[in-house]
Design an enzyme around this catalytic site. Structure first.
Site, PDB file in Angstrom:
ATOM      1  N   SER A  66       0.695  -1.226   0.100  1.00 30.18           N
ATOM      2  CA  SER A  66       0.097   0.036   0.195  1.00 30.18           C
ATOM      3  C   SER A  66       0.893   1.059   0.107  1.00 30.18           C
ATOM      4  CB  SER A  66      -0.876   0.064   1.218  1.00 30.18           C
ATOM      5  OG  SER A  66      -1.340   1.358   1.484  1.00 30.18           O
ATOM      6  N   TYR A 123      -2.880  -1.547  10.334  1.00 30.44           N
ATOM      7  CA  TYR A 123      -3.152  -1.887   8.707  1.00 30.44           C
ATOM      8  C   TYR A 123      -1.808  -1.466   8.102  1.00 30.44           C
ATOM      9  CZ  TYR A 123      -4.334  -1.604   3.920  1.00 30.44           C
ATOM     10  OH  TYR A 123      -4.392  -1.529   2.442  1.00 30.44           O
TER      11      TYR A 123
END
Length: 286
Positions: free
Chosen positions: A178, A191
């Site tokens: 990400s 996350y």
């Protein structure tokens, strides 16, 4: 469709994981103007989190390029069936494998089922993940931290170990990290931390896998319109999702899937240990 704030109404879902079928507007996972050219003809891919979002789009684009696909997902059966129908509409086989990827035994069984049913395994896409909005560190207890790491990074170890005996020279492993692995995110702390671990996993695994003729790379999406968004964010934040990037909009899953096609194909034969950045124009230097 270009997603601007006026086209994204406030929304949330009580069910977790959220469903793509209940999103407004629906994410775009296919581009009818994209024409496959047999880049993956005869190959078999296993995609975790392939029922919706980026994983669904990757499955469809792989099918358009001639690959059969196995999709691993938790329990979003309706979304998974829709993905299967899309894959099969392009003349390819699609195997649905529901289960909990936090279990190493399940991951091993999923790989075995893929090989038994589809005959081989050439591409492993480690894509499934979970995320939570966390306003402070105090909100992250050991149970949440353990679950997030087990889903987002431990499963990648499990699937890769299980897949290795079946991957031949020329195969690919592609991991979804990400933009938050590079920039961080103050309210997606657990996350983002796992996504940093995935980046290190990708880079660390790449060189020893080259000895087997296997290329390991990653994709680091920016804000993409997937079930992740109503799953984690409150309705008022969903409306403005993606406005922070230079393109001033969230991306569609189909705008990310092409990166996975490239990395899985011979077009990327000289790439290993690298990460592609479909993120709306954010420059990351790392």
């Amino acid at each position: 469709m270009t997603l601007t704030p006026d086209k994204i109404p406030p929304q949330t879902q009580e069910r977790k994981p959220a469903l793509e079928s209940e999103m407004t507007p629906r994410p775009e996972y296919d581009d009818p103007n994209y024409r496959g050219s047999d880049k993956l003809r005869g190959k078999v891919a296993l995609i975790t989190g392939g029922d919706s979002g980026i994983g669904r789009s990757v499955a469809v684009y792989y099918a358009k390029e001639g690959a059969d696909v196995a999709i691993v997902y938790l329990d979003e059966h309706g979304d998974a069936e829709e993905t299967k129908q899309a894959v099969e509409s392009y003349g390819q086989r699609c195997l649905l494998i529901p289960g909990d990827i936090r279990s190493e035994n399940f991951c091993h069984q999923a790989v075995q089922q893929t090989v038994k049913t589809l005959g081989r395994l050439d591409i492993l896409v480690n894509n499934a993940a979970e995320q939570y909005l966390e306003e402070s560190l105090d909100e992250i207890d050991s149970a949440r931290l353990g679950s997030t790491f087990a889903t987002n990074i431990f499963s990648m170890f499990y699937f890769t170990k299980a897949a290795l005996p079946h991957l031949r020279p020329g195969s690919s492993i592609i991991n979804t990290t990400s933009i938050n692995a590079y920039k961080g995110h103050s309210t997606l702390l657990s996350y983002s931390t796992t996504k940093g671990a995935i980046l290190a996993f990708t880079r660390s695994l790449s060189e020893p896998m080259l000895e087997r003729g296997i290329r390991v790379n990653g994709v680091a999406p920016g804000p993409i319109w997937t079930p992740f968004i109503p799953d984690a964010f409150p309705p008022d934040k969903v409306k403005d999702f993606g406005q922070q990037v230079p393109m001033k909009r969230p991306g569609q899953p189909r705008e990310v899937a092409t990166s996975f096609v490239f990395l899985a194909s011979e077009d990327a034969s000289y790439m290993a240990g690298q990460v592609l950045h479909p993120n709306g124009g954010v420059v990351v230097n790392a």
